[in-house]
Design a protein around this motif. Sequence first.
Motif, mmCIF file in Angstrom:
data_model
loop_
_atom_site.group_PDB
_atom_site.id
_atom_site.type_symbol
_atom_site.label_atom_id
_atom_site.label_comp_id
_atom_site.label_asym_id
_atom_site.label_seq_id
_atom_site.Cartn_x
_atom_site.Cartn_y
_atom_site.Cartn_z
ATOM 1 N N ARG A 39 0.912 -1.241 -0.209
ATOM 2 C CA ARG A 39 0.029 0.047 -0.149
ATOM 3 C C ARG A 39 0.961 1.302 -0.084
ATOM 4 N NH1 ARG A 39 -0.560 -1.897 5.589
ATOM 5 N NH2 ARG A 39 -0.008 -0.201 7.050
ATOM 6 N N GLU A 40 0.320 2.336 -0.641
ATOM 7 C CA GLU A 40 1.118 3.602 -0.483
ATOM 8 C C GLU A 40 0.963 4.028 0.787
ATOM 9 O OE1 GLU A 40 2.981 5.515 -2.420
ATOM 10 O OE2 GLU A 40 2.589 4.793 -4.175
ATOM 11 N N PRO A 41 1.922 4.553 1.519
ATOM 12 C CA PRO A 41 1.779 5.142 3.017
ATOM 13 C C PRO A 41 0.403 5.690 3.290
ATOM 14 C CG PRO A 41 3.843 5.274 2.286
ATOM 15 C CD PRO A 41 3.120 5.169 1.101
ATOM 16 N N ARG A 42 -0.283 5.480 4.164
ATOM 17 C CA ARG A 42 -1.497 6.191 4.590
ATOM 18 C C ARG A 42 -0.840 7.452 5.627
ATOM 19 N NH1 ARG A 42 -4.526 2.782 8.284
ATOM 20 N NH2 ARG A 42 -2.372 2.400 8.748
ATOM 21 N N PRO A 43 -1.580 8.338 6.065
ATOM 22 C CA PRO A 43 -1.018 9.331 7.043
ATOM 23 C C PRO A 43 -0.350 9.007 8.219
ATOM 24 C CG PRO A 43 -3.169 9.777 6.367
ATOM 25 C CD PRO A 43 -2.941 8.643 5.963
ATOM 26 N N GLY A 75 4.299 9.371 6.345
ATOM 27 C CA GLY A 75 2.859 10.006 6.230
ATOM 28 C C GLY A 75 2.718 11.230 6.953
ATOM 29 N N SER A 76 1.641 12.057 6.692
ATOM 30 C CA SER A 76 1.604 13.562 7.483
ATOM 31 C C SER A 76 1.336 13.411 8.846
ATOM 32 C CB SER A 76 0.645 14.104 6.755
ATOM 33 O OG SER A 76 -0.731 13.384 6.568
ATOM 34 N N ALA A 77 0.774 12.240 9.272
ATOM 35 C CA ALA A 77 0.572 12.319 10.745
ATOM 36 C C ALA A 77 1.600 11.723 11.550
ATOM 37 C CB ALA A 77 -0.728 11.653 10.956
ATOM 38 N N VAL A 78 2.651 11.063 10.838
ATOM 39 C CA VAL A 78 3.531 10.276 11.777
ATOM 40 C C VAL A 78 4.238 11.315 12.549
ATOM 41 C CG1 VAL A 78 5.857 8.772 11.300
ATOM 42 C CG2 VAL A 78 3.759 8.322 9.802
ATOM 43 N N ARG A 79 4.393 10.705 13.803
ATOM 44 C CA ARG A 79 5.208 11.691 14.987
ATOM 45 C C ARG A 79 6.390 10.986 15.270
ATOM 46 N NH1 ARG A 79 0.791 12.133 19.091
ATOM 47 N NH2 ARG A 79 0.405 9.874 18.549
ATOM 48 N N ARG A 80 6.630 9.661 15.230
ATOM 49 C CA ARG A 80 7.895 9.240 15.982
ATOM 50 C C ARG A 80 9.047 8.955 15.071
ATOM 51 N NH1 ARG A 80 6.185 4.303 16.768
ATOM 52 N NH2 ARG A 80 7.820 3.645 18.050
ATOM 53 N N ASP A 110 2.096 0.822 9.683
ATOM 54 C CA ASP A 110 1.676 2.012 10.593
ATOM 55 C C ASP A 110 2.548 2.145 11.517
ATOM 56 O OD1 ASP A 110 -1.420 3.083 11.721
ATOM 57 O OD2 ASP A 110 0.317 3.000 12.988
ATOM 58 N N GLU A 111 3.064 3.608 11.846
ATOM 59 C CA GLU A 111 4.032 3.724 12.816
ATOM 60 C C GLU A 111 4.148 3.087 14.166
ATOM 61 O OE1 GLU A 111 5.203 7.431 14.513
ATOM 62 O OE2 GLU A 111 2.979 8.197 14.192
ATOM 63 N N ALA A 112 2.851 2.722 14.651
ATOM 64 C CA ALA A 112 2.502 2.176 16.019
ATOM 65 C C ALA A 112 3.331 0.716 16.263
ATOM 66 C CB ALA A 112 1.093 2.158 16.179
#
Length: 363
Positions: free
Chosen positions: A36-40, A88-93, A153-155
């Motif tokens: 998949r293309e990375p989601r946010p 993705g735009s919402a990735v924080r870590r 997912d970054e989680a």
Amino acid sequence: MNDTQADRLATRTFDTTAYAASSPTSGLAPATIRRREPRPTDVQLEVLFCGVCHSDLHQVRDEWHKNMPTTYPCVPGHEIVGRVVKAGSAVRRFREGDLAAVGCIVDSCRTCPSCQDGEEQFCEGPAMFTYNSPDRFVGGVTFGGYSKSVVVDEAFALQISDRLGLAGTAPLLCAGITTYSPLRRANVGKTSKVGVVGLGGLGHMGVKLANALGARVVVFTTSPRKAEDAIRLGAHDVVVSTEPAEMRKQAKSFDFILDTVSAAHDLNGYLPMLKRDGTLTMVGAPEAPLPIEVMNLVLARRRFTGSLIGGIRETQEMLDFCLEHGLTADVEVIPIQKIDEAYERLVRNDVKYRFVIDMASLG
Ligand code: NAP
Ligand code: ZN
Ligand code: ZN
């Protein structure tokens, strides 16, 4: 429309290269797969190294048919270290250019009791494992790390350092956490006597980790030639398990035994070695049922348990512990083109102590 259908419809994909098995006997060969293309909230990693776990071989050859049948094509690999190439735009870590790692789990429901407890491997969702799990984003099954890139997912991405070497760090993502988690659950520490059965990929990490936790460590091996290595890796004693007299000497002396053996073997040689209330935990996963002499449990209130990898939080704790204690796996780095040969050697018990694929070889 349910969530899964919605996820799938909303997912854009790209093609990438991998090594895949097309049947239990095909061996592995180059293949093109969809990610998949990375989601946010996703990161896309360029895979740098991927460890070769005996589970990869069990899965590729459909040796777990009864409990976890293999869907083909199968791209194994769940000891992944890489570099973030998209965030993705919402990735924080994570940021582009950071190192990151992925282990055996790539998603879970995040709301069930197991997820709330940080034990995502037992998610009732169920957990989405790194390979051979239904992929709710792309459809089909998930594809593992024998690949140029992974998206997660970054989680479910872990933070790693290159201070101890990336190739030796990769096997921590499965062999490391799978042995760390039960050792910690058993409260292994300075006063514990711990047995590690089988000196392979998992076993050698079990020895290093139990030693670092302060335990007295005894290795049980079918391979007398590994005795010297066992001591170098941190064991205080080695018992060749095919010598009954040596085995009998160990009676009632262990607090905890970690069994990492990948094939059928006699557990009733080990249970009498546990003290009262001692525990033998299986992490090795032979498909065939193994007989247990129940009296070996009853007569000393012993426990016989199993353990499956570890949750994301504990995996990060293990990586940090290994960094602090200078622990990595002993590895033989191979190009992906040698993967079939590596599997043959794994079956012949000829690896010291983990093969790790240098993914640059995929081209
Ligand atoms: P490995 O590197 O092949 O090591 C297995 C070791 O078992 C061998 O080095 C050997 O040690 C011993 N062994 C092999 N055949 C044997 C036999 N017939 N009788 C007695 N001992 C034998 O494999 P691994 O990657 O460490 O994985 C070990 C097992 O754990 C596999 O079944 C794998 O699928 C499973 N696993 C489970 C989890 C989990 O979450 N529970 C996670 C990862 C892997 P000696 O030469 O010292 O005897
Ligand atoms: Zn594994
Ligand atoms: Zn869950």
